[in-house]
Design a protein around this motif. Structure first.
Motif, mmCIF file in Angstrom:
data_model
loop_
_atom_site.group_PDB
_atom_site.id
_atom_site.type_symbol
_atom_site.label_atom_id
_atom_site.label_comp_id
_atom_site.label_asym_id
_atom_site.label_seq_id
_atom_site.Cartn_x
_atom_site.Cartn_y
_atom_site.Cartn_z
ATOM 1 N N PRO A 34 -0.183 3.065 -6.462
ATOM 2 C CA PRO A 34 0.194 2.691 -5.094
ATOM 3 C C PRO A 34 1.196 3.678 -4.520
ATOM 4 C CG PRO A 34 0.379 0.812 -6.563
ATOM 5 C CD PRO A 34 0.123 2.014 -7.420
ATOM 6 N N ASP A 35 1.023 3.981 -3.244
ATOM 7 C CA ASP A 35 1.910 4.900 -2.543
ATOM 8 C C ASP A 35 2.644 4.111 -1.469
ATOM 9 O OD1 ASP A 35 3.155 7.234 -1.818
ATOM 10 O OD2 ASP A 35 1.327 8.304 -1.289
ATOM 11 N N THR A 36 3.513 4.764 -0.766
ATOM 12 C CA THR A 36 4.271 4.124 0.295
ATOM 13 C C THR A 36 3.332 3.554 1.350
ATOM 14 O OG1 THR A 36 5.989 5.760 -0.063
ATOM 15 C CG2 THR A 36 6.136 4.459 1.946
ATOM 16 N N SER A 37 3.510 2.279 1.651
ATOM 17 C CA SER A 37 2.692 1.632 2.673
ATOM 18 C C SER A 37 3.347 1.763 4.034
ATOM 19 C CB SER A 37 2.503 0.152 2.352
ATOM 20 O OG SER A 37 1.809 0.001 1.147
ATOM 21 N N THR A 38 2.520 1.712 5.054
ATOM 22 C CA THR A 38 3.013 1.718 6.423
ATOM 23 C C THR A 38 2.702 0.362 7.044
ATOM 24 O OG1 THR A 38 0.927 2.533 7.316
ATOM 25 C CG2 THR A 38 2.537 4.190 6.618
ATOM 26 N N ASN A 39 3.098 0.180 8.297
ATOM 27 C CA ASN A 39 2.802 -1.077 8.988
ATOM 28 C C ASN A 39 1.301 -1.270 9.160
ATOM 29 O OD1 ASN A 39 5.522 -1.328 9.186
ATOM 30 N ND2 ASN A 39 5.635 -0.962 11.382
ATOM 31 N N GLN A 42 -2.158 0.318 3.688
ATOM 32 C CA GLN A 42 -1.657 0.485 2.331
ATOM 33 C C GLN A 42 -2.325 1.730 1.752
ATOM 34 O OE1 GLN A 42 -2.752 -3.213 0.497
ATOM 35 N NE2 GLN A 42 -0.760 -4.114 0.923
ATOM 36 N N TRP A 43 -1.534 2.568 1.127
ATOM 37 C CA TRP A 43 -2.029 3.839 0.607
ATOM 38 C C TRP A 43 -1.997 3.857 -0.910
ATOM 39 C CZ3 TRP A 43 -4.251 7.246 3.823
ATOM 40 C CH2 TRP A 43 -3.977 7.112 5.182
ATOM 41 N N VAL A 44 -2.905 4.641 -1.499
ATOM 42 C CA VAL A 44 -2.982 4.838 -2.941
ATOM 43 C C VAL A 44 -3.084 6.340 -3.194
ATOM 44 C CG1 VAL A 44 -4.368 4.433 -5.006
ATOM 45 C CG2 VAL A 44 -4.135 2.628 -3.296
ATOM 46 N N ARG A 67 -6.116 2.011 0.539
ATOM 47 C CA ARG A 67 -6.311 1.146 -0.629
ATOM 48 C C ARG A 67 -7.767 0.713 -0.776
ATOM 49 N NH1 ARG A 67 -6.306 -4.298 -1.968
ATOM 50 N NH2 ARG A 67 -5.415 -4.729 -4.012
#
Length: 92
Positions: A34-39, A42-44, A67
């Motif tokens: 998992p990477d930093t999510s934004t509003n 969700q990023w991976v 994601r």
């Protein structure tokens, strides 16, 4: 009452959110983390390594994807013969 329980191996996400899969035929390992999510999303992060035990993995590529796309990629790779690593310590 359900007749059976879900298999934890069917779902690509571990408790920590990090998954390693291995393809021994291609000498490759991929880390899904998992990477930093934004509003908005969700990023991976996907990191690909070249690996021939007992040597350390050699980084090859790094990608960042949504994601849902990462789960789809994991499922496709799993169907193509990739195997889930039992732990990250077996990779390093």
């Amino acid at each position: 009452m359900p007749c059976c329980r879900p298999d934890p191996n069917d779902h690509p996400v571990m408790a920590s959110g990090e998954v390693w899969i291995v393809n021994a035929d291609e000498d490759k390992v991929v880390q899904f983390k998992p990477d930093t999510s934004t509003n908005q999303a969700q990023w991976v992060t996907l990191r690909t390594f070249h690996w021939r035990p007992p040597d350390y993995p050699i980084p090859q590529t790094r990608r960042r994807m949504l994601r849902n796309s990462a789960i789809e990629a994991w499922e496709t790779m799993f169907k193509m013969g990739w195997e889930r690593s039992s732990s990250t310590t077996s990779v390093y």
